[in-house]
Enzyme design. Structure first.
Site, mmCIF file in Angstrom:
data_model
loop_
_atom_site.group_PDB
_atom_site.id
_atom_site.type_symbol
_atom_site.label_atom_id
_atom_site.label_comp_id
_atom_site.label_asym_id
_atom_site.label_seq_id
_atom_site.Cartn_x
_atom_site.Cartn_y
_atom_site.Cartn_z
ATOM 1 N N GLN A 145 -5.313 7.517 -1.876
ATOM 2 C CA GLN A 145 -3.972 7.174 -1.383
ATOM 3 C C GLN A 145 -3.096 8.460 -0.975
ATOM 4 O OE1 GLN A 145 -3.368 4.880 -5.357
ATOM 5 N NE2 GLN A 145 -2.039 3.493 -4.032
ATOM 6 N N CYS A 172 0.799 -2.333 -5.705
ATOM 7 C CA CYS A 172 0.339 -1.004 -5.229
ATOM 8 C C CYS A 172 0.978 -0.054 -4.461
ATOM 9 C CB CYS A 172 -1.216 -1.549 -4.298
ATOM 10 S SG CYS A 172 -1.957 0.001 -3.714
ATOM 11 N N LEU A 173 1.087 1.169 -4.686
ATOM 12 C CA LEU A 173 1.954 2.052 -3.889
ATOM 13 C C LEU A 173 1.437 2.141 -2.540
ATOM 14 C CD1 LEU A 173 2.307 4.902 -6.468
ATOM 15 C CD2 LEU A 173 4.054 3.163 -6.015
ATOM 16 N N HIS A 213 -8.076 -1.370 -10.768
ATOM 17 C CA HIS A 213 -7.289 -1.375 -9.634
ATOM 18 C C HIS A 213 -7.480 0.005 -8.751
ATOM 19 C CE1 HIS A 213 -3.646 -2.060 -6.812
ATOM 20 N NE2 HIS A 213 -3.918 -0.781 -6.762
ATOM 21 N N GLU A 214 -7.237 1.243 -9.679
ATOM 22 C CA GLU A 214 -7.543 2.480 -9.173
ATOM 23 C C GLU A 214 -9.187 2.688 -8.888
ATOM 24 O OE1 GLU A 214 -4.788 3.797 -8.421
ATOM 25 O OE2 GLU A 214 -3.738 2.507 -9.504
ATOM 26 N N HIS A 235 -9.907 1.578 -5.485
ATOM 27 C CA HIS A 235 -9.411 2.440 -4.451
ATOM 28 C C HIS A 235 -10.338 3.547 -4.111
ATOM 29 C CE1 HIS A 235 -5.397 1.451 -3.339
ATOM 30 N NE2 HIS A 235 -5.037 1.512 -4.795
HETATM 31 NI NI NI Z 1 -3.165 0.825 -5.579
#
Ligand code: NI
Length: 187
Positions: free
Chosen positions: A50, A98-99, A140-141, A144
Site C-alpha cells: 500500500q 481499506c486505506l 485483511h493485511e 495485501h
Molecule cells: Ni487494506
C-alpha cells in the site's frame, strides 16, 4: 515521514509480495514511516504494497477496537514474512474498510480463527493464534501481501454495482484526508 498510500488499480496491489531478510535496506525507517502513515490516516493496519513496496511486511494496531474486545488494548504488532498456517471456525461477516479504497466499506466474510507464523520487527520468529477482530485485521493485511484486495472477496454482482465508485478511486475522484497515489489520475 508520511508516505502516499497507493489507490486501488495500481498493479502493486495485485502483486504477490516477496520475503525480505533482516538486512533489507532501510527496514527500520520504512517501518517507522508506515506507522506514521497508518496513524495519520486513522488506519488499524497497513501493508507494504500500500506504500508501493512489494515486500511481505504489514503492521496492525487493533487498539481502537478495545471497547468491543478488551484484549485488543495495546495490540500493536509488525508482521514480516508472514504465513497463515491454518484458518478455522464459522465464517462471519464484518464491514471492512481499506486505506487504498477511500469512502468504500464492504461486508466481507472471513473465518474467525487463524494460526500464523511471522517475524517481528527485530526478526524474532513467532507462531501465534488470533481470533475475532485481531484475526480479521491480520487476514485483511495478509491479503495485501498476497496481492488480494477487499473487492476480490465480494461477489461479481456486487463488484459490478460499485464499478463507478472503483473507477473514481483509481482516477483520484475522491477526497481522503491523507496523501494518495492514484494509478489513473490525469496530469
Ligand atoms: Ni487494506
Amino acid at each position: 515521514m508520511i508516505l502516499p498510500i497507493v489507490a486501488y488499480g495500481d498493479p502493486v496491489l495485485k502483486t504477490k509480495a516477496t520475503n525480505i531478510d533482516k538486512d533489507y535496506p532501510g527496514l527500520e525507517e520504512l517501518i517507522n514511516n508506515m506507522w506514521e502513515t497508518m496513524y495519520h490516516a486513522n488506519g488499524v493496519g497497513l501493508a507494504a504494497p500500500q506504500v508501493g513496496k512489494s515486500i511481505r511486511l504489514f503492521m496492525v494496531d487493533a487498539s481502537p477496537f478495545d471497547d468491543e474486545d478488551p484484549k485488543l488494548a495495546g495490540f500493536k504488532k509488525v508482521f514480516i514474512n508472514p504465513v497463515i498456517l491454518e484458518q478455522w471456525g464459522k465464517e462471519w461477516i464484518f464491514n471492512e474498510g481499506c486505506l487504498s479504497f477511500p469512502d468504500l466499506r464492504e461486508d466481507i466474510y472471513r473465518l474467525p480463527n487463524i494460526r500464523i507464523k511471522y517475524f517481528d520487527e527485530n526478526f524474532t520468529a513467532h507462531e501465534d493464534e488470533f481470533d475475532g477482530l485481531s484475526a480479521r485485521i491480520i487476514q485483511h493485511e495478509y491479503d495485501h501481501v498476497e496481492g488480494i484486495v477487499m473487492v476480490d472477496r465480494i461477489s461479481p454482482l456486487k463488484r459490478r454495482l460499485i464499478r463507478n465508485k472503483l473507477a473514481n478511486i483509481s482516477k483520484g475522484a475522491v477526497n481522503p484526508d491523507y496523501p494518495m497515489k492514484y494509478p489513473l489520475r490525469k496530469r
